[in-house]
Design a protein around this motif. Structure first.
Motif, PDB file in Angstrom:
ATOM      1  N   ASN A   5       0.825  -1.207   0.000  1.00 27.89           N
ATOM      2  CA  ASN A   5       0.000   0.000   0.000  1.00 27.89           C
ATOM      3  C   ASN A   5       0.859   1.258   0.000  1.00 27.89           C
ATOM      4  O   ASN A   5       0.496   2.256   0.569  1.00 27.89           O
ATOM      5  N   SER A   6       2.046   1.206  -0.658  1.00 25.08           N
ATOM      6  CA  SER A   6       2.908   2.373  -0.756  1.00 25.08           C
ATOM      7  C   SER A   6       2.321   3.361  -1.754  1.00 25.08           C
ATOM      8  O   SER A   6       1.961   2.993  -2.875  1.00 25.08           O
ATOM      9  N   MET A   7       2.222   4.638  -1.345  1.00 23.66           N
ATOM     10  CA  MET A   7       1.658   5.648  -2.245  1.00 23.66           C
ATOM     11  C   MET A   7       2.530   5.793  -3.489  1.00 23.66           C
ATOM     12  O   MET A   7       2.028   5.846  -4.611  1.00 23.66           O
ATOM     13  N   LEU A   8       3.864   5.847  -3.301  1.00 26.70           N
ATOM     14  CA  LEU A   8       4.765   5.967  -4.438  1.00 26.70           C
ATOM     15  C   LEU A   8       4.640   4.743  -5.339  1.00 26.70           C
ATOM     16  O   LEU A   8       4.569   4.860  -6.571  1.00 26.70           O
ATOM     17  N   GLY A   9       4.611   3.557  -4.739  1.00 23.28           N
ATOM     18  CA  GLY A   9       4.480   2.329  -5.521  1.00 23.28           C
ATOM     19  C   GLY A   9       3.195   2.287  -6.312  1.00 23.28           C
ATOM     20  O   GLY A   9       3.175   1.907  -7.492  1.00 23.28           O
ATOM     21  N   ASP A  10       2.094   2.684  -5.679  1.00 23.52           N
ATOM     22  CA  ASP A  10       0.794   2.688  -6.373  1.00 23.52           C
ATOM     23  C   ASP A  10       0.822   3.626  -7.574  1.00 23.52           C
ATOM     24  O   ASP A  10       0.265   3.317  -8.641  1.00 23.52           O
ATOM     25  N   LEU A  11       1.468   4.779  -7.420  1.00 22.66           N
ATOM     26  CA  LEU A  11       1.540   5.743  -8.519  1.00 22.66           C
ATOM     27  C   LEU A  11       2.377   5.189  -9.669  1.00 22.66           C
ATOM     28  O   LEU A  11       2.032   5.358 -10.847  1.00 22.66           O
ATOM     29  N   LEU A  12       3.492   4.509  -9.329  1.00 20.24           N
ATOM     30  CA  LEU A  12       4.358   3.933 -10.377  1.00 20.24           C
ATOM     31  C   LEU A  12       3.634   2.830 -11.134  1.00 20.24           C
ATOM     32  O   LEU A  12       3.783   2.693 -12.360  1.00 20.24           O
ATOM     33  N   ILE A  13       2.834   2.013 -10.418  1.00 19.61           N
ATOM     34  CA  ILE A  13       2.047   0.958 -11.074  1.00 19.61           C
ATOM     35  C   ILE A  13       0.983   1.576 -11.971  1.00 19.61           C
ATOM     36  O   ILE A  13       0.787   1.166 -13.133  1.00 19.61           O
ATOM     37  N   LYS A  14       0.309   2.569 -11.450  1.00 18.49           N
ATOM     38  CA  LYS A  14      -0.768   3.229 -12.189  1.00 18.49           C
ATOM     39  C   LYS A  14      -0.255   3.808 -13.505  1.00 18.49           C
ATOM     40  O   LYS A  14      -0.941   3.756 -14.537  1.00 18.49           O
ATOM     41  N   GLY A  16       2.315   2.682 -15.145  1.00 18.16           N
ATOM     42  CA  GLY A  16       2.914   1.642 -15.973  1.00 18.16           C
ATOM     43  C   GLY A  16       4.420   1.563 -15.928  1.00 18.16           C
ATOM     44  O   GLY A  16       5.036   0.951 -16.805  1.00 18.16           O
ATOM     45  N   LEU A  17       5.043   2.122 -14.899  1.00 18.87           N
ATOM     46  CA  LEU A  17       6.508   2.090 -14.823  1.00 18.87           C
ATOM     47  C   LEU A  17       7.022   0.820 -14.171  1.00 18.87           C
ATOM     48  O   LEU A  17       8.160   0.408 -14.421  1.00 18.87           O
ATOM     49  N   ILE A  18       6.232   0.179 -13.316  1.00 17.51           N
ATOM     50  CA  ILE A  18       6.577  -1.111 -12.724  1.00 17.51           C
ATOM     51  C   ILE A  18       5.306  -1.931 -12.614  1.00 17.51           C
ATOM     52  O   ILE A  18       4.184  -1.404 -12.742  1.00 17.51           O
ATOM     53  N   GLU A  21       4.037  -7.277  -9.207  1.00 22.14           N
ATOM     54  CA  GLU A  21       4.994  -8.279  -8.735  1.00 22.14           C
ATOM     55  C   GLU A  21       6.347  -7.626  -8.413  1.00 22.14           C
ATOM     56  O   GLU A  21       7.001  -7.965  -7.413  1.00 22.14           O
ATOM     57  N   GLN A  22       6.763  -6.700  -9.265  1.00 20.20           N
ATOM     58  CA  GLN A  22       8.033  -6.005  -9.016  1.00 20.20           C
ATOM     59  C   GLN A  22       7.955  -5.159  -7.740  1.00 20.20           C
ATOM     60  O   GLN A  22       8.907  -5.115  -6.958  1.00 20.20           O
ATOM     61  N   LEU A  23       6.815  -4.529  -7.554  1.00 17.64           N
ATOM     62  CA  LEU A  23       6.653  -3.710  -6.349  1.00 17.64           C
ATOM     63  C   LEU A  23       6.662  -4.584  -5.097  1.00 17.64           C
ATOM     64  O   LEU A  23       7.274  -4.228  -4.078  1.00 17.64           O
ATOM     65  N   ASP A  24       5.991  -5.750  -5.158  1.00 17.79           N
ATOM     66  CA  ASP A  24       5.986  -6.653  -4.003  1.00 17.79           C
ATOM     67  C   ASP A  24       7.407  -7.098  -3.652  1.00 17.79           C
ATOM     68  O   ASP A  24       7.779  -7.177  -2.475  1.00 17.79           O
ATOM     69  N   ALA A  25       8.199  -7.382  -4.680  1.00 18.54           N
ATOM     70  CA  ALA A  25       9.588  -7.793  -4.445  1.00 18.54           C
ATOM     71  C   ALA A  25      10.385  -6.646  -3.812  1.00 18.54           C
ATOM     72  O   ALA A  25      11.197  -6.859  -2.901  1.00 18.54           O
ATOM     73  N   ALA A  26      10.135  -5.427  -4.246  1.00 21.13           N
ATOM     74  CA  ALA A  26      10.842  -4.267  -3.701  1.00 21.13           C
ATOM     75  C   ALA A  26      10.448  -4.029  -2.248  1.00 21.13           C
ATOM     76  O   ALA A  26      11.295  -3.712  -1.399  1.00 21.13           O
ATOM     77  N   ILE A  27       9.165  -4.208  -1.968  1.00 15.57           N
ATOM     78  CA  ILE A  27       8.685  -4.025  -0.592  1.00 15.57           C
ATOM     79  C   ILE A  27       9.310  -5.065   0.331  1.00 15.57           C
ATOM     80  O   ILE A  27       9.721  -4.760   1.460  1.00 15.57           O
ATOM     81  N   HIS A  28       9.408  -6.306  -0.135  1.00 12.90           N
ATOM     82  CA  HIS A  28      10.027  -7.373   0.657  1.00 12.90           C
ATOM     83  C   HIS A  28      11.482  -7.030   0.957  1.00 12.90           C
ATOM     84  O   HIS A  28      11.957  -7.194   2.096  1.00 12.90           O
ATOM     85  N   GLU A  29      12.192  -6.535  -0.041  1.00 18.45           N
ATOM     86  CA  GLU A  29      13.596  -6.155   0.151  1.00 18.45           C
ATOM     87  C   GLU A  29      13.703  -4.954   1.098  1.00 18.45           C
ATOM     88  O   GLU A  29      14.624  -4.872   1.919  1.00 18.45           O
ATOM     89  N   GLN A  30      12.727  -4.042   1.005  1.00 18.75           N
ATOM     90  CA  GLN A  30      12.736  -2.854   1.871  1.00 18.75           C
ATOM     91  C   GLN A  30      12.561  -3.244   3.335  1.00 18.75           C
ATOM     92  O   GLN A  30      13.190  -2.677   4.230  1.00 18.75           O
ATOM     93  N   GLU A  31      11.698  -4.239   3.590  1.00 21.61           N
ATOM     94  CA  GLU A  31      11.477  -4.692   4.969  1.00 21.61           C
ATOM     95  C   GLU A  31      12.744  -5.287   5.571  1.00 21.61           C
ATOM     96  O   GLU A  31      12.981  -5.201   6.774  1.00 21.61           O
TER      97      GLU A  31
END
Length: 630
Positions: A5-14, A16-18, A21-31
């Motif tokens: 539920n990252s605001m930046l991530g949601d905007l990038l998905i919306k 079409g930049l990522i 699945e890519q965002l989920d992987a980034a969030i996992h790495e961020q944690e």
């Protein structure tokens, strides 16, 4: 993996930049790493730094197009001229535009929040009456809550409802998402209210209790003695240091004026005076009292082995970027020693005379008296009524390079530039009278005597005022009229008093009705009789207010205090009575004078304006001699 539920991530998905699945992987790495999401995306080669920066710049540009000022103009709340004036003021102050508009009284905070709520399609929540859970609020640490002006309010199936003063802050949104690891729903709240709620929710009472328990366990340890504990110097891990630090932090956070430490037979009471009312915390660890008292004595430079005699001291401590001067008094009681600490915040600066809250008629007369080349002006009232604040404000008003000002105080409470401040010390025979005699040989224009306590000090002050000096001082009396009687009782001569005294201010601090829960109050018959008695008329067409309790005022109905003042300028009609020491005639003459402004009428005007309640007016009137009311 749960959808992020990252605001930046949601905007990038919306855009079409990522992908998701890519965002989920980034969030996992961020944690795992704790790095910012943008850095993770770049490290995983999901987006390059230049593309991300360009995208963020575009988002910032979009946000700039939706400016608060333009929204308010579109809603018709301000015009373009107002906006341009506010933008000019913003460049000078550096504050947010919304706050500048509120400070300029062009809009209210509620109007601004309502416009933002409607534009962003998120709810506006009034924290004064919102029933939040303290456990839910504490899901995020205090530091994060203060930094982002955000608090969790409720928890439901759709995630956690977060109240934010600035819901457009993408960085804050992402950090809170990472911390809570749950979907977030946003609401907009007042920044003023959110700070007040944070102050109340994140109080240090839990820490105080916890450190008290740890200290109690240490004292119960046979291998440790009291001497080791209190001489822990400034070791940051010493429980007694932690306990006192938490105690002072809590007091500063709640704007307490005094801290009381009182050991009883089976419990230890720690009380704080907030808005003039004592609030109590009771702890079972009564055995820690000697350690606390001894530690405070060490900090004040007092004798820790002397427990049979009262002692006074002071020390300075830095709390939450505030420089706090602590005046400490110890007194032997049945179950140990009682300690009272007066807290003086040196970081807040002195109030200007115009900011005291005096009614304009009194303020103008007071300023006129301060221009006199000689004479005595007295400020009276009980302990804790704000006399020192008034005196220091008067000194600041007259402090200029052309005047020599000397103060004689016990103790010196606030440091003022260009003013020679002397602290009396009876232990070395540096008394008020001795310092005053020396001060008169220092060619002063103005002398401040911290307090007139005896006949000798009074006489020196009076004689100084008739030999070319303006003398300011304080005295403990209930009213301005009673001041003359008090000085005569102390042994002052009537002819000397008549020659010296030019004006008297008597004052109190009165509680203000909480603006968030104030409602119209219908006067009782007793209230009406009281008002008629002190005003000699039946005018009761004012809209009186009473606080009904909310989260901000801790359900007391009151929040903050304001000074109420009584003013008496000595005129020719009173001089003869003073000269002949006829106190009854003086009182009657003073009450009929146009130069007399009674304290209870000042308080009543505040009630009629909705600033305080009629109950507070009655309480203040009860402190004054019945003979001075009518």
């Amino acid at each position: 993996m749960q959808k992020n539920n990252s605001m930046l991530g949601d905007l990038l998905i919306k855009d079409g930049l990522i992908t998701q699945e890519q965002l989920d992987a980034a969030i996992h790495e961020q944690e795992i790493s704790g790095l910012k999401l943008g850095h993770i995306l770049i490290n995983l080669n999901l987006i390059n730094s230049q593309t991300l920066q360009t995208y963020l710049d575009k988002q910032t540009s979009k946000q700039k197009k939706i400016r608060v000022g333009d929204l308010l103009v579109n809603e018709g709340l301000i015009n373009q001229t107002d906006l341009q004036n506010a933008l000019s003021e913003q460049k000078k102050s550096g504050h947010k535009l919304g706050q500048v508009l509120i400070n300029m009284q062009l809009i209210t905070e509620e109007q601004m929040l309502t416009v933002l709520s409607e534009h962003l399609h998120i709810p506006l929540i009034n924290l004064r009456h919102y029933q939040y859970s303290k456990d839910i609020v504490k899901l995020i640490p205090e530091m994060i809550a203060r930094r982002f002006r955000s608090i969790p309010l409720a928890k439901g199936e759709d995630g956690i409802l977060i109240g934010m003063a600035d819901p457009t802050d993408i960085f804050a949104y992402d950090q809170l998402s990472l911390l809570l690891k749950q979907p977030i729903q946003l609401a907009i709240v007042s920044e003023t209210e959110i700070i007040q709620v944070i102050d109340q929710i994140y109080r240090k009472t839990g820490e105080i209790t916890s450190y008290a328990e740890i200290l109690g366990e240490e004292l119960a340890d046979a291998n440790l003695d009291l001497e080791q504990i209190i001489h822990a110097d400034m070791a940051v891990d010493a429980p007694v240091v932690h306990l006192l630090q938490s105690l002072f932090e809590d007091a500063v956070q709640m704007n307490a004026s005094d801290i009381h430490i009182e050991p009883d037979e089976k419990v230890l009471r720690i009380r704080q005076r907030i808005d003039g009312i004592l609030h109590e915390q009771i702890m079972d660890e009564v055995k820690i009292a000697p350690a606390l008292v001894s530690r405070l004595k060490l900090m004040s430079g007092l004798n820790i082995s002397e427990k049979r005699q009262p002692q006074d001291g002071r020390f300075n401590i830095k709390i939450q970027k505030n420089n706090i001067d602590v005046r400490l008094s110890t007194m032997p009681i049945q179950f140990g020693e009682s300690v009272v600490m007066r807290l003086l915040n040196q970081s807040t600066g002195q109030l200007a005379i115009d900011d005291l809250g005096m009614p304009d008629a009194i303020l103008q007369q007071f300023k006129r008296l301060l221009k006199f080349p000689h004479g005595m002006i007295l400020v009276t009232g009980p302990t804790g009524s704000g006399k020192t604040t008034t005196l220091y404000s008067a000194l600041s008003h007259v402090n200029d390079p052309h005047k020599k000002i000397i103060t004689v105080e016990d103790p010196v409470e606030y440091r003022l530039p260009r003013i020679n401040q002397v602290q009396v010390n009876p232990k070395i025979n540096l008394t008020f009278s001795k310092v005053l005699r020396t001060a008169l040989r220092q060619d002063p224009d103005i002398i401040l005597i911290g307090e007139i306590r005896d006949a000798e000090t009074a006489e020196i002050g009076l004689r100084a005022s008739i030999t070319g000096h303006l003398v300011l001082s304080s005295l403990h009396t209930n009213s301005a009229i009673a001041t003359v009687n008090r000085l005569l009782d102390m042994g002052s001569k009537g002819y000397l008093l008549a020659s010296a005294l030019v004006g008297i201010i008597s004052q109190r601090l009165i509680r203000k009705v909480c603006s968030g829960c104030a409602k119209d109050h219908n006067l009782s018959e007793q209230d009406k009789i009281f008002i008629s008695a002190i005003t000699n008329n039946n005018e009761q067409h004012y809209s009186y207010k009473k606080g009904h309790g909310c989260n901000i005022c801790n359900h007391s109905g009151y929040h903050g205090r304001i000074g109420v003042y009584e003013f008496l300028e000595i005129d020719a009609s009173m001089l003869q009575a003073i000269t002949h020491e006829d106190t009854h005639n003086f009182a009657e003459t003073a009450k009929k004078s146009n130069n007399f402004h009674p304290l209870h009428l000042c308080a009543l005007k505040y009630a009629q304006q909705g600033i305080t309640s009629i109950d507070e007016v009655i309480r203040i009137a009860g402190d004054i001699s019945a003979n001075d009311l009518v």
